[in-house]
Design a protein around this motif. Structure first.
Motif, PDB file in Angstrom:
ATOM      1  N   GLN A 206       0.815  -1.210   0.000  1.00  0.00           N
ATOM      2  CA  GLN A 206       0.000   0.000   0.000  1.00  0.00           C
ATOM      3  C   GLN A 206       0.850   1.262   0.000  1.00  0.00           C
ATOM      4  OE1 GLN A 206      -2.528  -0.665   3.424  1.00  0.00           O
ATOM      5  NE2 GLN A 206      -4.065  -1.732   2.192  1.00  0.00           N
ATOM      6  N   LEU A 207       2.107   1.145   0.438  1.00  0.00           N
ATOM      7  CA  LEU A 207       2.985   2.308   0.418  1.00  0.00           C
ATOM      8  C   LEU A 207       3.297   2.729  -1.013  1.00  0.00           C
ATOM      9  CD1 LEU A 207       4.742   4.317   2.004  1.00  0.00           C
ATOM     10  CD2 LEU A 207       6.590   2.632   1.929  1.00  0.00           C
ATOM     11  N   ASN A 208       3.559   1.737  -1.889  1.00  0.00           N
ATOM     12  CA  ASN A 208       3.872   2.018  -3.288  1.00  0.00           C
ATOM     13  C   ASN A 208       2.693   1.780  -4.217  1.00  0.00           C
ATOM     14  OD1 ASN A 208       6.709   2.604  -2.819  1.00  0.00           O
ATOM     15  ND2 ASN A 208       6.960   0.412  -2.445  1.00  0.00           N
ATOM     16  N   ASN A 209       1.516   1.445  -3.645  1.00  0.00           N
ATOM     17  CA  ASN A 209       0.297   1.230  -4.431  1.00  0.00           C
ATOM     18  C   ASN A 209       0.519   0.209  -5.549  1.00  0.00           C
ATOM     19  OD1 ASN A 209      -1.374   3.015  -3.001  1.00  0.00           O
ATOM     20  ND2 ASN A 209      -0.616   4.775  -4.167  1.00  0.00           N
ATOM     21  N   ARG A 210       0.880  -1.002  -5.130  1.00  0.00           N
ATOM     22  CA  ARG A 210       1.101  -2.050  -6.115  1.00  0.00           C
ATOM     23  C   ARG A 210       0.893  -3.416  -5.471  1.00  0.00           C
ATOM     24  NH1 ARG A 210       7.729  -1.741  -6.823  1.00  0.00           N
ATOM     25  NH2 ARG A 210       8.261  -2.609  -4.772  1.00  0.00           N
ATOM     26  N   LEU A 211       0.713  -4.411  -6.325  1.00  0.00           N
ATOM     27  CA  LEU A 211       0.596  -5.794  -5.897  1.00  0.00           C
ATOM     28  C   LEU A 211       1.917  -6.502  -6.176  1.00  0.00           C
ATOM     29  CD1 LEU A 211      -0.958  -8.369  -5.021  1.00  0.00           C
ATOM     30  CD2 LEU A 211      -1.723  -8.595  -7.398  1.00  0.00           C
ATOM     31  N   GLU A 212       2.518  -7.089  -5.139  1.00  0.00           N
ATOM     32  CA  GLU A 212       3.762  -7.828  -5.284  1.00  0.00           C
ATOM     33  C   GLU A 212       3.436  -9.318  -5.347  1.00  0.00           C
ATOM     34  OE1 GLU A 212       6.456  -6.780  -2.204  1.00  0.00           O
ATOM     35  OE2 GLU A 212       6.631  -4.681  -2.838  1.00  0.00           O
ATOM     36  N   VAL A 213       3.758  -9.925  -6.478  1.00  0.00           N
ATOM     37  CA  VAL A 213       3.388 -11.318  -6.741  1.00  0.00           C
ATOM     38  C   VAL A 213       4.609 -12.208  -6.549  1.00  0.00           C
ATOM     39  CG1 VAL A 213       2.448 -12.936  -8.421  1.00  0.00           C
ATOM     40  CG2 VAL A 213       1.626 -10.573  -8.364  1.00  0.00           C
TER      41      VAL A 213
END
Length: 349
Positions: A206-213
């Motif tokens: 949520q800090l970088n507004n992304r999903l880490e897969v």
């Protein structure tokens, strides 16, 4: 787990019943009942699929449940035609346990739907779930059947899987665009759902507004271009492995060479120390009393700490020799600090 299929003998009415029982749990996998009635010029078919998960759990992570459900659908797909095959496709793409569809496309009865104008949209729908993404559905929404809420959610799951094959860090902005979502909260709920279902393993940043897969389930691949892409990726991986092996072998050679050099250097140093010890011992024994004792810690330290260069070692030896000559007659007869003078006098008073 046992599977039993019964179909009636009369050609006018054929019934196929697939029942699944288990002795280890009360949960039942989807059971399919197909009733086909001969009707003059045509065939009317109805397929009813019921799901009762009980305590057996669900999602793509439940491999046993997914495999059992897919097996039942594949058995039925070999006998279903026309409307029954259409209804089967609807149930397959809605099932929360099935995320691969290539085996259904290989069945001739399912492939025949592509030749029927009324049934072709459902065949295209199955192809979409096998290879496509949510944006593909939006581009062809006029020619495809309307998606139910379960189908829409599942297609979005598959879209995330496809996006993860290209990047392990997927920005929320791209996800909102590809999944046709306007609300960030709705997107995060979808991500939680796809992770909980076992379709994707990862976390939300949520800090970088992304999903880490980290990893995902596999999707169907086309026999043409997709296989070439897979072959190229594997070939690149093999090349990288070869490079790593070559680097490791070079490091091993360098380490062995360094070890060998250190061993030779150590042998030379030990030889020099042994030579100096022998020289000092022979010199002190021929020069008379006052010589350096090889067991003396000071002498041993001096010898062991001698430099590698022969010239400096010789200079050190000369210093030791001169000190032995100049101090030879005073060593044993001298008092404290080399003098016989007393430090204090006794008071006679």
């Amino acid at each position: 787990m046992e599977s039993m299929i019964t179909d009636s003998a009369p050609p006018a009415a054929a019934a196929a019943t697939v029942m699944t029982t288990t002795t280890t749990t009360t949960a039942t996998v989807p059971s399919v009942v197909a009733n086909t009635v001969a009707n003059g010029s045509g065939v009317a078919a109805a397929v009813a699929v019921g799901t009762d998960l009980g305590s057996g759990g669900g999602g793509a992570s439940s491999g046993g449940t997914g495999s059992a459900a897919m097996e039942q659908f594949l058995i039925l797909a070999k006998t279903c035609k026309g409307l029954s095959a259409v209804e089967l496709i609807r149930q397959v793409v809605e099932s929360p346990h099935i995320y691969v569809f290539g085996e259904f496309l290989d069945i001739p009865n399912i492939g025949d739907l592509a030749n029927n104008c009324d049934h072709k949209p459902y065949y295209d729908l199955l192809v979409l779930f096998a290879f496509g993404q949510y944006s593909d559905y939006l581009a062809n929404v006029q020619t495809l059947p309307e998606l139910s809420a379960q189908m829409r959610q599942k297609l979005r799951h598959l879209t995330i899987v496809s996006m993860a094959t290209k990047s392990k860090h997927i920005p929320y902005g791209r996800l909102l665009e590809e999944l046709d979502m306007k609300n960030l909260r709705e997107l995060e709920d979808l991500i939680i759902d796809v992770i909980y279902a076992g379709v994707v393993t990862g976390k939300m940043d949520q800090l970088n507004n992304r999903l880490e897969v980290e990893q995902t389930i596999g999707r169907d691949i086309r026999r043409g271009d997709d296989l070439k892409v897979v072959a190229n990726i594997l070939a690149e991986w093999c090349r990288n492995c070869d490079n790593v092996l070559r680097n490791i072998e070079q490091q091993i050679l360098n380490a062995n060479r360094l070890k060998e050099d250190n061993h030779k250097q150590r042998q030379q140093l030990d030889q020099q120390v042994s030579t100096i010890k022998k020289t000092i011992k022979s010199s002190s024994s021929s020069g008379g009393g006052g010589g350096a004792d090889m067991d003396d810690p000071m002498t041993t330290d001096l010898v062991n700490s001698s430099p590698r260069d022969h010239r400096e070692a010789a200079l050190n030896f000369e210093k030791i020799k001169r000190s032995n000559i100049t101090g030879g007659g005073k060593g044993k007869g001298s008092g404290l600090r080399g003098s016989g003078t007393k430090f204090w006098k006794r008071d006679n008073n």
